[in-house]
Design a protein around this motif. Sequence first.
Motif, mmCIF file in Angstrom:
data_model
loop_
_atom_site.group_PDB
_atom_site.id
_atom_site.type_symbol
_atom_site.label_atom_id
_atom_site.label_comp_id
_atom_site.label_asym_id
_atom_site.label_seq_id
_atom_site.Cartn_x
_atom_site.Cartn_y
_atom_site.Cartn_z
ATOM 1 N N GLU A 196 0.850 -1.193 0.000
ATOM 2 C CA GLU A 196 0.000 0.000 0.000
ATOM 3 C C GLU A 196 0.887 1.244 0.000
ATOM 4 O OE1 GLU A 196 -2.648 -0.027 3.271
ATOM 5 O OE2 GLU A 196 -3.681 -1.881 2.690
ATOM 6 N N GLN A 197 0.442 2.240 -0.737
ATOM 7 C CA GLN A 197 1.197 3.485 -0.796
ATOM 8 C C GLN A 197 0.243 4.665 -0.683
ATOM 9 O OE1 GLN A 197 4.492 3.932 -3.675
ATOM 10 N NE2 GLN A 197 3.453 5.780 -4.386
ATOM 11 N N SER A 198 0.586 5.596 0.178
ATOM 12 C CA SER A 198 -0.178 6.828 0.316
ATOM 13 C C SER A 198 0.783 8.004 0.186
ATOM 14 C CB SER A 198 -0.903 6.867 1.667
ATOM 15 O OG SER A 198 0.030 6.965 2.731
ATOM 16 N N ASP A 199 0.255 9.199 0.347
ATOM 17 C CA ASP A 199 1.118 10.369 0.255
ATOM 18 C C ASP A 199 2.129 10.432 1.390
ATOM 19 O OD1 ASP A 199 -0.200 11.172 -2.007
ATOM 20 O OD2 ASP A 199 -1.618 12.472 -0.932
#
Length: 345
Positions: free
Chosen positions: A328-331
């Motif tokens: 998972e990748q977010s800001d």
Amino acid sequence: MLFSIRLRFVYMLGLGAYTFVNVLLMEALPFYGLPVANGYVLGLFLLSAILIWEGNRLIDKFLPKLLRFTGPGIHPLLLTFLLSLPLTLVVVGGPALLLGHYELYLPPQKLQLGMKLMLGVGFRINLFLNTINAAFYFLRELRQSQVEAEQFKKISLQAQFQSLKDQVNPHFLFNNLNVLSALLYQDVNQAAEFLQQLSKVYRYVLQNQEKELVEVGAELEFMESYAYLLRARFRESLRINISVPDALRCRYTVPIALQMLLENALKHNISSRNRPLLIEVFASPDQRQLVVRNTRQPKPPVAASTNLGLENIRRRYGFVSTQPVEVEQSDSSFTVRLPLLHLTP
């Protein structure tokens, strides 16, 4: 599978002709007093072989859809064979009944006897074909398992080579020797501890380079030693928090996965005193996954990322478990979840 081979019609005709020759040599028709010409018998056997083969091929074609309804409780070979029995009854008994009743005008007793003989031959053909098909199936599974074993070995060797290359990388050695040199002047005891942790890193890689799985506890101890070296080098620029319950340390993971994720975080993110990079290792709430999360502070891209490290971990897990590696990748963060595995006896 057998039923879809390229020259199947040649084998169908050969099987029908072979069956006819056997019946002819056994003199079965004169023995039972059946007034049927050899041409009709040959035609029936050829037609039966073709219809049984092609019917099994259709069953094999739609088998994946059928297995969705039956579930994993029944083996595909068993389901194929069970479905082929009523198929054989229809495709063999139907033409024999039509020929005997409407073309040859056999009396009921002779017709019944002829039907029994044809069905007996038809079910033997069907059993023979399903047995050969099972041999094809298990041979294919064996070859597939051998290919997967070779692929797993290749991927594991790639991971081991990459890890060893990282450890003997001149930059890695140079940086750690610089840290060790500085510690010798500042604190001899701390320098001795640094040297001990450095030796643990090399020892772990050498001892576990050929293993498919390692205990989470051993991997975390290696992670602690590796993190110690990085903390001594980056100081306030890097924070690494490892918090995994002792009860989960007897689970299993693929070796050197945590170190690869740690290197991945350092490779792609800025770490400085003003913006320290935080890397956390902890268990998921359901305690089924090992989570590695780092803050996202992306470096200016020098070249496009190949994601070889993550792909290597995914593929190694794919060979030992059906549970996926989740990314998972977010800001603000980048998170990788590794399944915690059990070894089944």
